[in-house]
Design a protein around this motif. Structure first.
Motif, short mmCIF file in Angstrom:
data_model
loop_
_atom_site.label_atom_id
_atom_site.label_comp_id
_atom_site.label_asym_id
_atom_site.label_seq_id
_atom_site.Cartn_x
_atom_site.Cartn_y
_atom_site.Cartn_z
N ARG A 1 0.84 -1.19 0.00
CA ARG A 1 0.00 0.00 0.00
C ARG A 1 0.87 1.24 0.00
NH1 ARG A 1 -4.69 -1.55 -1.91
NH2 ARG A 1 -6.38 -1.13 -0.52
N THR A 2 0.60 2.13 -0.94
CA THR A 2 1.26 3.42 -0.98
C THR A 2 0.53 4.35 -0.02
OG1 THR A 2 -0.13 4.21 -2.77
CG2 THR A 2 1.91 3.08 -3.39
N PRO A 3 1.13 5.49 0.33
CA PRO A 3 0.43 6.43 1.22
C PRO A 3 -0.93 6.87 0.67
CG PRO A 3 2.75 7.00 1.11
CD PRO A 3 2.53 5.90 0.10
N GLY A 4 -1.06 7.03 -0.64
CA GLY A 4 -2.34 7.40 -1.22
C GLY A 4 -3.40 6.33 -1.02
N LEU A 5 -3.02 5.07 -1.20
CA LEU A 5 -3.95 3.98 -1.00
C LEU A 5 -4.29 3.79 0.48
CD1 LEU A 5 -2.65 1.38 -3.58
CD2 LEU A 5 -4.80 2.63 -3.67
N ILE A 6 -3.33 4.02 1.37
CA ILE A 6 -3.61 3.96 2.80
C ILE A 6 -4.60 5.05 3.17
CG2 ILE A 6 -2.59 4.31 5.09
CD1 ILE A 6 -0.09 2.88 4.02
N PHE A 7 -4.44 6.24 2.61
CA PHE A 7 -5.41 7.32 2.85
C PHE A 7 -6.80 6.90 2.38
CE2 PHE A 7 -7.86 10.86 1.18
CZ PHE A 7 -7.99 11.63 2.33
N LEU A 8 -6.90 6.31 1.20
CA LEU A 8 -8.20 5.87 0.70
C LEU A 8 -8.80 4.78 1.58
CD1 LEU A 8 -7.80 5.85 -3.18
CD2 LEU A 8 -9.21 7.36 -1.79
N ASP A 9 -7.98 3.86 2.09
CA ASP A 9 -8.48 2.84 3.00
C ASP A 9 -9.05 3.47 4.26
OD1 ASP A 9 -7.74 0.77 1.32
OD2 ASP A 9 -5.86 0.35 2.37
N ILE A 10 -8.32 4.40 4.85
CA ILE A 10 -8.79 5.07 6.06
C ILE A 10 -10.06 5.86 5.76
CG2 ILE A 10 -8.22 6.86 7.75
CD1 ILE A 10 -5.30 5.84 7.59
N PHE A 11 -10.11 6.52 4.61
CA PHE A 11 -11.31 7.26 4.21
C PHE A 11 -12.51 6.32 4.10
CE2 PHE A 11 -14.12 8.59 0.75
CZ PHE A 11 -14.59 9.79 1.27
N LEU A 12 -12.33 5.17 3.47
CA LEU A 12 -13.43 4.22 3.31
C LEU A 12 -13.95 3.71 4.65
CD1 LEU A 12 -12.30 2.14 0.24
CD2 LEU A 12 -14.34 3.53 0.43
N ILE A 13 -13.04 3.38 5.54
CA ILE A 13 -13.46 2.88 6.85
C ILE A 13 -14.19 3.96 7.63
CG2 ILE A 13 -12.63 2.01 9.08
CD1 ILE A 13 -10.32 0.68 7.49
N THR A 14 -13.70 5.18 7.57
CA THR A 14 -14.29 6.28 8.34
C THR A 14 -15.54 6.83 7.68
OG1 THR A 14 -12.07 6.81 9.11
CG2 THR A 14 -13.73 8.50 9.41
N PHE A 15 -15.72 6.62 6.40
CA PHE A 15 -16.86 7.17 5.66
C PHE A 15 -18.17 6.56 6.14
CE2 PHE A 15 -19.68 7.23 1.90
CZ PHE A 15 -19.76 8.60 1.74
N THR A 16 -18.17 5.30 6.50
CA THR A 16 -19.41 4.65 6.94
C THR A 16 -19.67 5.03 8.39
OG1 THR A 16 -18.17 2.66 7.49
CG2 THR A 16 -19.20 2.73 5.32
N PRO A 17 -20.94 5.24 8.76
CA PRO A 17 -21.26 5.76 10.10
C PRO A 17 -20.93 4.82 11.26
CG PRO A 17 -23.13 6.00 8.62
CD PRO A 17 -22.11 5.20 7.89
N LYS A 18 -20.82 3.53 11.02
CA LYS A 18 -20.59 2.60 12.12
C LYS A 18 -19.12 2.37 12.45
CE LYS A 18 -24.72 -0.22 11.38
NZ LYS A 18 -25.18 -1.61 11.17
N THR A 19 -18.21 2.89 11.64
CA THR A 19 -16.78 2.63 11.87
C THR A 19 -15.97 3.91 11.74
OG1 THR A 19 -16.46 2.11 9.53
CG2 THR A 19 -16.87 0.26 11.01
N ILE A 20 -14.86 3.93 12.46
CA ILE A 20 -13.90 5.03 12.35
C ILE A 20 -12.51 4.49 12.67
CG2 ILE A 20 -14.18 5.83 14.73
CD1 ILE A 20 -13.87 8.70 13.57
#
Length: 128
Positions: free
Chosen positions: A89-108
């Motif tokens: 995972r590059t830093p950009g993909l890690i950012f997208l992973d964190i964004f995806l997890i945090t985007f949904t209301p049940k997870t952060i």
């Protein structure tokens, strides 16, 4: 090709932060995106980027579904779990992973561990 995706990701973040699409702001955003340090040695596969973009498309309706679930049925259980970061995972993909997890209301994401783990907080319905 992935270099362009990194540039686009940086520009999207810039426009989300500034919420301004004037010509001057576009010039500043492009300048900032180009001047930020690049890691030319780690090249992400186009396949990884396309998979991440596909996950974003799936996450949008999932976020609405989870929001309605929280409103209609209480979620009182909380848990903190560790999730492994996918390999290469590059830093950009890690950012997208964190964004995806945090985007949904049940997870952060609470924390990203440099050893390849995300610390994720979840809310769940109480088990009967």
């Amino acid at each position: 090709m992935t270099g362009y995706l990194n540039l686009i990701l940086r520009l999207v973040i810039w426009f989300l932060l500034t919420a301004n699409f004037s010509v001057v702001n576009i010039i500043i955003g492009v300048s900032v995106a180009l001047l930020l340090p690049h890691n030319h040695r780690s090249r992400a596969a186009l396949k990884d980027w396309l998979r991440a973009l596909g996950e974003i498309v799936v996450a949008i309706p999932q976020a609405y579904i989870e929001a309605f679930q929280i409103m209609l049925r209480p979620h009182t259980q909380e848990e903190v779990t560790m999730e492994r970061v996918p390999p290469r995972r590059t830093p950009g993909l890690i950012f997208l992973d964190i964004f995806l997890i945090t985007f949904t209301p049940k997870t952060i994401v609470l924390k990203y561990h440099e050893h390849g783990w995300y610390e994720v907080h979840r809310v769940r319905r109480r088990k009967a």
